[in-house]
Design a protein around this motif. Structure first.
Motif, mmCIF file in Angstrom:
data_model
loop_
_atom_site.group_PDB
_atom_site.id
_atom_site.type_symbol
_atom_site.label_atom_id
_atom_site.label_comp_id
_atom_site.label_asym_id
_atom_site.label_seq_id
_atom_site.Cartn_x
_atom_site.Cartn_y
_atom_site.Cartn_z
ATOM 1 N N ALA A 98 -13.375 18.852 -4.314
ATOM 2 C CA ALA A 98 -12.328 19.879 -4.259
ATOM 3 C C ALA A 98 -12.918 21.252 -4.571
ATOM 4 N N CYS A 99 -13.742 21.334 -5.603
ATOM 5 C CA CYS A 99 -14.317 22.628 -6.001
ATOM 6 C C CYS A 99 -15.370 23.117 -5.011
ATOM 7 N N LEU A 100 -16.225 22.220 -4.535
ATOM 8 C CA LEU A 100 -17.257 22.635 -3.578
ATOM 9 C C LEU A 100 -16.661 23.028 -2.233
ATOM 10 N N SER A 101 -15.600 22.372 -1.826
ATOM 11 C CA SER A 101 -14.920 22.746 -0.591
ATOM 12 C C SER A 101 -14.348 24.158 -0.719
ATOM 13 N N SER A 102 -13.737 24.421 -1.863
ATOM 14 C CA SER A 102 -13.189 25.748 -2.127
ATOM 15 C C SER A 102 -14.297 26.806 -2.156
ATOM 16 N N ALA A 103 -15.421 26.483 -2.768
ATOM 17 C CA ALA A 103 -16.543 27.429 -2.828
ATOM 18 C C ALA A 103 -17.073 27.727 -1.426
ATOM 19 N N ARG A 104 -17.203 26.692 -0.610
ATOM 20 C CA ARG A 104 -17.691 26.880 0.768
ATOM 21 C C ARG A 104 -16.758 27.805 1.541
ATOM 22 N N GLU A 105 -15.457 27.587 1.394
ATOM 23 C CA GLU A 105 -14.489 28.432 2.098
ATOM 24 C C GLU A 105 -14.511 29.856 1.575
ATOM 25 N N GLN A 106 -14.566 30.015 0.273
ATOM 26 C CA GLN A 106 -14.490 31.346 -0.316
ATOM 27 C C GLN A 106 -15.763 32.159 -0.133
ATOM 28 N N PHE A 107 -16.938 31.523 -0.297
ATOM 29 C CA PHE A 107 -18.202 32.254 -0.241
ATOM 30 C C PHE A 107 -18.844 32.222 1.139
ATOM 31 N N GLY A 108 -18.371 31.334 2.013
ATOM 32 C CA GLY A 108 -18.929 31.252 3.357
ATOM 33 C C GLY A 108 -20.310 30.635 3.399
ATOM 34 N N ASP A 109 -20.693 29.908 2.345
ATOM 35 C CA ASP A 109 -21.989 29.236 2.331
ATOM 36 C C ASP A 109 -21.889 27.950 1.511
ATOM 37 N N THR A 110 -23.001 27.258 1.395
ATOM 38 C CA THR A 110 -23.025 25.983 0.663
ATOM 39 C C THR A 110 -23.992 26.036 -0.519
ATOM 40 N N GLN A 111 -24.131 27.202 -1.115
ATOM 41 C CA GLN A 111 -25.117 27.363 -2.187
ATOM 42 C C GLN A 111 -24.710 26.726 -3.515
ATOM 43 N N VAL A 112 -23.425 26.669 -3.832
ATOM 44 C CA VAL A 112 -22.995 26.118 -5.118
ATOM 45 C C VAL A 112 -23.286 24.626 -5.146
ATOM 46 N N ARG A 113 -23.796 24.170 -6.272
ATOM 47 C CA ARG A 113 -24.080 22.756 -6.499
ATOM 48 C C ARG A 113 -23.252 22.254 -7.679
ATOM 49 N N ALA A 114 -22.975 20.966 -7.671
ATOM 50 C CA ALA A 114 -22.297 20.320 -8.800
ATOM 51 C C ALA A 114 -23.264 19.334 -9.424
ATOM 52 N N CYS A 115 -23.317 19.343 -10.720
ATOM 53 C CA CYS A 115 -24.114 18.370 -11.447
ATOM 54 C C CYS A 115 -23.152 17.475 -12.218
ATOM 55 N N VAL A 116 -23.239 16.180 -11.974
ATOM 56 C CA VAL A 116 -22.387 15.201 -12.634
ATOM 57 C C VAL A 116 -23.283 14.318 -13.494
ATOM 58 N N SER A 117 -22.865 14.125 -14.746
ATOM 59 C CA SER A 117 -23.600 13.203 -15.611
ATOM 60 C C SER A 117 -22.606 12.257 -16.274
ATOM 61 N N LEU A 118 -23.002 11.012 -16.370
ATOM 62 C CA LEU A 118 -22.211 9.987 -17.055
ATOM 63 C C LEU A 118 -23.117 9.310 -18.066
ATOM 64 N N SER A 119 -22.604 9.135 -19.273
ATOM 65 C CA SER A 119 -23.383 8.471 -20.318
ATOM 66 C C SER A 119 -22.429 7.874 -21.331
ATOM 67 N N TYR A 120 -22.989 7.066 -22.207
ATOM 68 C CA TYR A 120 -22.177 6.430 -23.236
ATOM 69 C C TYR A 120 -22.086 7.340 -24.447
ATOM 70 N N ALA A 121 -20.871 7.536 -24.932
ATOM 71 C CA ALA A 121 -20.629 8.381 -26.096
ATOM 72 C C ALA A 121 -21.305 7.778 -27.316
ATOM 73 N N ASP A 122 -21.798 8.644 -28.163
ATOM 74 C CA ASP A 122 -22.439 8.218 -29.406
ATOM 75 C C ASP A 122 -21.364 8.021 -30.473
ATOM 76 N N THR A 123 -20.493 7.070 -30.209
ATOM 77 C CA THR A 123 -19.392 6.743 -31.117
ATOM 78 C C THR A 123 -19.375 5.235 -31.328
ATOM 79 N N ASP A 124 -18.528 4.779 -32.214
ATOM 80 C CA ASP A 124 -18.446 3.341 -32.491
ATOM 81 C C ASP A 124 -18.074 2.522 -31.267
ATOM 82 N N ASP A 125 -17.206 3.065 -30.404
ATOM 83 C CA ASP A 125 -16.768 2.293 -29.237
ATOM 84 C C ASP A 125 -17.653 2.505 -28.004
ATOM 85 N N CYS A 126 -18.603 3.419 -28.053
ATOM 86 C CA CYS A 126 -19.580 3.637 -26.965
ATOM 87 C C CYS A 126 -18.933 3.717 -25.580
#
Length: 168
Positions: A98-126
Motif C-alpha cells: 500500500a505504501c510503496l504503491s502510493s510512493a510510486r504514484e506520488q513520486f513517479g519513480d520506484t526509489q523508495v524501499r521497504a525493509c521488513v524484519s520479523l524476530s522473536y521478542a526478548d520477553t517471557d512469551d517470545c
C-alpha cells in the motif's frame, strides 16, 4: 526482493495472495492512505508519521528510517505461533505494498524501499514481532541493512514497488 533465508521461508510458508487493505491494521491503513511528503533535506516521509517539528539527523537515510519505521501492530493477534505467524506475515507485505504503491504514484519513480524484519521478542512469551520501515537508498550512504542476505536471528527483506503484485 532481497532477503535472507528465514524471510524467504516465511514468505513461502504464508499465503500472501489476495492481499487487501483489510489485511492492514487500521492505524497503518490510515498512514498508507495519507501518502507521502518531502522534508527540507529531501527525505521522503509518510505524511501520517511525519513529526510536526522536524529533528536534525546525520543524513537523509537516518531521517527517513527514523520517521518511517514502526513496529507492526500485533497486540490483537493470537499467541499460538501457528495462528499468529501467518497473520503477522500477511500484514507486513500488505502495508508495504500500500505504501510503496502510493510512493510510486506520488513520486513517479520506484526509489523508495521497504525493509521488513520479523524476530522473536526478548520477553517471557517470545512472541514473533515485526518492524517495517521505508527509505530511499542513497549512493553515498551505506544501506539501511548491510549484508541483508547474511543477517541471522531475524527474518529480513527489502521490498520495492516491483515486488508488489497488486496496485492499491
Amino acid at each position: 526482493m532481497r532477503s535472507n533465508p528465514w524471510m524467504r521461508a516465511l514468505l513461502e510458508e504464508t499465503d500472501v495472495e489476495g492481499l487487501t487493505p483489510r489485511d492492514i491494521p487500521p492505524p497503518f491503513r490510515e498512514v498508507a492512505e495519507r501518502g507521502w511528503t518531502f522534508t527540507a533535506a529531501g527525505g521522503r516521509m509518510l505524511a501520517g508519521l511525519s513529526p510536526e517539528t522536524p529533528a536534525r539527523h546525520s543524513d537523509r537515510l537516518v531521517e527517513e528510517t527514523t520517521v518511517n519505521g514502526r513496529g507492526m501492530t500485533d497486540h490483537d493477534l493470537p499467541v499460538a505461533p501457528a495462528e499468529r505467524t501467518p497473520l503477522l506475515v500477511r500484514r507486513c507485505p500488505a502495508y508495504v505494498c500500500a505504501c510503496l504503491s502510493s510512493a510510486r504514484e506520488q513520486f513517479g519513480d520506484t526509489q523508495v524501499r521497504a525493509c521488513v524484519s520479523l524476530s522473536y521478542a526478548d520477553t517471557d512469551d517470545c512472541l514473533l514481532t515485526a518492524y517495517v520501515t521505508f527509505c530511499t537508498p542513497l549512493p553515498d550512504v551505506p544501506p539501511y541493512v548491510r549484508e541483508l542476505e547474511e543477517v541471522e536471528n531475524t527474518a529480513v527483506g527489502e521490498f520495492s514497488s516491483e515486488d508488489c503484485p497488486i496496485r492499491w
